[in-house]
Write an enzyme that holds these catalytic residues in place. Structure first.
Site, short mmCIF file in Angstrom:
data_model
loop_
_atom_site.label_atom_id
_atom_site.label_comp_id
_atom_site.label_asym_id
_atom_site.label_seq_id
_atom_site.Cartn_x
_atom_site.Cartn_y
_atom_site.Cartn_z
N SER A 63 16.56 25.06 -13.07
CA SER A 63 15.61 24.07 -12.55
C SER A 63 16.30 23.19 -11.51
CB SER A 63 15.04 23.24 -13.69
OG SER A 63 14.28 24.04 -14.57
N GLY A 64 15.54 22.33 -10.88
CA GLY A 64 16.06 21.47 -9.83
C GLY A 64 15.70 21.96 -8.44
N HIS A 226 22.69 24.83 -5.20
CA HIS A 226 23.15 24.12 -6.39
C HIS A 226 24.14 23.03 -6.05
CE1 HIS A 226 22.08 28.29 -7.65
NE2 HIS A 226 21.33 27.59 -8.47
N ASP A 409 8.30 -3.36 8.67
CA ASP A 409 8.64 -1.95 8.52
C ASP A 409 9.76 -1.50 9.45
OD1 ASP A 409 7.22 -2.11 10.82
OD2 ASP A 409 5.57 -0.83 10.18
N ASP A 411 10.15 -1.52 12.78
CA ASP A 411 9.92 -0.83 14.05
C ASP A 411 9.35 -1.72 15.14
OD1 ASP A 411 7.36 -1.24 13.14
OD2 ASP A 411 6.67 0.81 13.52
N SER A 455 0.54 -4.16 16.53
CA SER A 455 1.01 -4.80 17.77
C SER A 455 0.31 -4.22 18.98
CB SER A 455 2.52 -4.64 17.91
OG SER A 455 3.21 -5.30 16.88
#
Length: 593
Positions: A63-64, A226, A409, A411, A455
């Site tokens: 898994s993973g 992995h 945010d 930006d 903006s």
């Protein structure tokens, strides 16, 4: 637990079983065997071995790598997925339980990635199942193109190309082919596919600390899924270079990993490794297609972009290229109910041409939207002021982004930079600088084209309102008082539609004081240049005062007062910057003359 290894988990030992529980709750066509925690098998909920009359297609591994493999269980793809612990091959008993649960009279095909543990455990389970009377075939997939031959006894690793083999085999089984025929198609598909990955970070196992093997500014080429080290560590490069290198490695005629030559038809998979945003994967896909077409002479028939076989939270991507004749394309396009197979990737045209922008129904006055050959004195000053204001915003980009990263945010600077750059570029061609009102209108058009978010909208409203006011004054020569009236009207429009006013911690906290001072000084009969400069000082002071304000609108309204007090409002600082630059440009002009 170390900060770097924060996870949305309970006990690290239970992550796989709890993942499966969430998976089957999400997708009603999936179910699991009642063998937790030792047996972790996801299977189609609509079949049983006693009545199933098609070849069962089974895969699995550690898994993973989600959505692999359980996310590809469904009619037309996998019949069952055997889940090991994280990065650990599933035990023989789990594999055998899966075979028994879904294999009917037509038998089952095991699709196994080429890792020693998977080969041994699936192989032993296959032999045990055969001894119980089951018809079992096994196809091993090794699509890794990173490690140079010879590869010794281990061979090439199984990577994201395995997903294509799942789809081909699942479609062949759904079509009613025999076990021998399904296995043959899967084996042929496995021989047509090559994959190579690039990691920007290593992955973190649940409950453990992130390894620091990969330093800042570095990327790892050809790593396994992995987290094992790759073929090489290199300096981080633009995605164009990464994509070109990976494709060159996969398609190398020296190593001959895949039987693909110029003129071949291929399908492309750009696969995220777990922590790569879809935006970045799409950028990689957009760069890969023309490289395949133009540099390698290949026909790209399908493009699959997303996260298909991941490595927990690893940042990076892998690229898979598969030779695809019409038979394989038909298998890839065949319907499936597997929840994580991409929808809408079939039927790709040879060339994608953007749709032309629709033209406005309003006819545009060509004369009014072009730069005059000769500037009037007023036009020259207007050009100088616009250039100074836009340049000031461009120079402030990094500071604005830094402030905005704390209260928004992150930006604001980049957004304002795009607008200011567009203004400077368009002014060279389109601005009718001898007509101030039309120039203001064109300034708004420049902003609207490139500035996104709040903006961009607010500044577009700002310039539209200023333009309307200047047109309403209907004077061939725009006086300082006309400009003051236009500024006042623009502020009123922004306040009306944006909902902000003085004290709300926005750009208006710079512009409102400036407008008030300018109007007051001009009405009192003071020198217009001096009035402009003093009003600019008021704009700067107003912007700085936003440190003591609690935001009332926008993303900053969700930020704590302690954080807000550490920086001024980026929008107000941007407004003060261009306003002050404009005022100083006018001052320099008139003082110089």
């Amino acid at each position: 637990m170390d900060f770097r290894s924060k996870k949305l988990i309970n006990d690290p030992n239970d992550v796989v079983t709890e993942f499966i529980e969430g998976l089957v709750e999400t997708y009603p066509r999936l179910q699991y065997l009642d063998g937790f925690p030792k047996v972790k098998v996801v299977l189609r909920a609509d079949i049983s071995a006693a009545t199933y009359d098609k070849v069962a297609v089974i895969s699995g591994g550690g898994s993973g790598h989600e959505p692999a493999h359980a996310g590809f269980v469904g009619e037309g793809m996998l019949t069952a997925a055997i889940c090991g612990d994280v990065f650990a091959s599933p035990p023989v008993d789990s594999i055998l339980a899966g075979i028994r649960a879904v294999s009917g009279s037509m038998g089952c095909l095991l699709i196994v990635k080429n890792y020693t543990g998977d080969r041994l455990n699936f192989g032993l389970a296959a032999e045990q199942a055969k001894s119980e009377g089951y018809a079992v075939e096994m196809v091993i997939v090794g699509d890794d193109c990173a490690l140079p031959p010879p590869r010794g006894i281990a061979g090439r690793r199984g990577l994201a190309g395995t997903i294509f083999v799942h789809k081909v085999a699942g479609a062949a089984a759904a079509a009613g082919l025999s076990l021998t025929e399904v296995a043959a198609e899967a084996k042929q598909a496995s021989e047509m596919v090559g994959t190579m990955g690039v990691a920007l970070s290593v992955c973190t196992l649940p409950g453990q600390v992130t390894p620091d093997r990969l330093g800042p500014g570095k990327m790892e080429l050809g790593l396994g899924i992995h987290g094992e080290p790759g073929a090489a560590v290199a300096d981080l490069q633009p995605v164009d270079i990464m994509v070109s290198h990976v494709l060159k490695q996969i398609l190398s005629t020296e190593t001959n990993y895949v039987p693909i030559t110029r003129g071949s038809r291929i399908v492309l998979m750009v696969n995220g490794l777990g922590a790569t945003p879809l935006m970045e994967l799409m950028i990689a896909a957009g760069k890969a297609v023309p490289v395949l077409q133009l540099e390698h002479g290949l026909a790209v028939d399908r493009v699959y972009t997303g996260s298909f076989m991941t490595s927990l939270d690893m940042a990076g991507f892998s690229i898979t290229v598969m030779k695809a004749g019409q038979k394989i394309l038909n298998r890839l396009d065949a319907p499936t109910k597997a929840p994580n197979w991409p929808v809408g990737a079939d039927g790709r045209p040879p060339v994608k041409i953007p749709v032309p922008l629709p033209q406005s129904r309003l006819t545009k006055n060509d004369e009014s939207s072009s730069r005059p050959e000769q500037l009037s004195p007023q036009g020259y000053i207007l050009e100088m002021v616009i250039e100074a204001a836009a340049t000031a915003v461009i120079n402030l980009r990094d500071c604005l982004n830094e402030w905005d990263s704390k209260v928004g945010d992150g930006d604001c600077g980049s957004t304002m930079f795009r607008g200011a750059s567009a203004i400077l570029e368009d002014m060279k061609k389109y601005y009718p600088l001898n007509d101030p009102a039309e120039t203001i209108k064109e300034t708004g058009s420049s902003i609207r084209k490139v500035m996104g978010g709040t903006s961009g909208i607010l500044y577009d409203i700002f310039f539209k309102a200023a333009y309307a006011q200047l047109k309403a004054d209907c004077n061939p020569v725009v006086t300082p008082l006309h400009w003051a009236n236009a500024l006042e009207a623009a502020i009123a429009a922004v306040s009306k539609y944006g909902g902000a006013s003085a004290g709300y911690r926005t750009l208006l906290d710079a512009l409102i004081p400036a407008s008030s001072v300018l109007k007051e000084k001009l009405t009192a009969g003071e020198d217009p240049v001096d009035a402009f400069v003093v009003s600019a000082e008021a704009a700067v002071a107003g912007a700085e005062s936003t440190k003591s304000m609690q935001a009332q609108v926008g993303r900053s309204s969700y930020v704590s007062a302690d954080i807000l007090a550490s920086v001024p409002d980026p929008g107000a600082m941007a407004a003060a910057s261009w306003y002050r630059a404009a005022a100083l440009a006018v001052k320099d002009k008139y003082h110089a003359s």
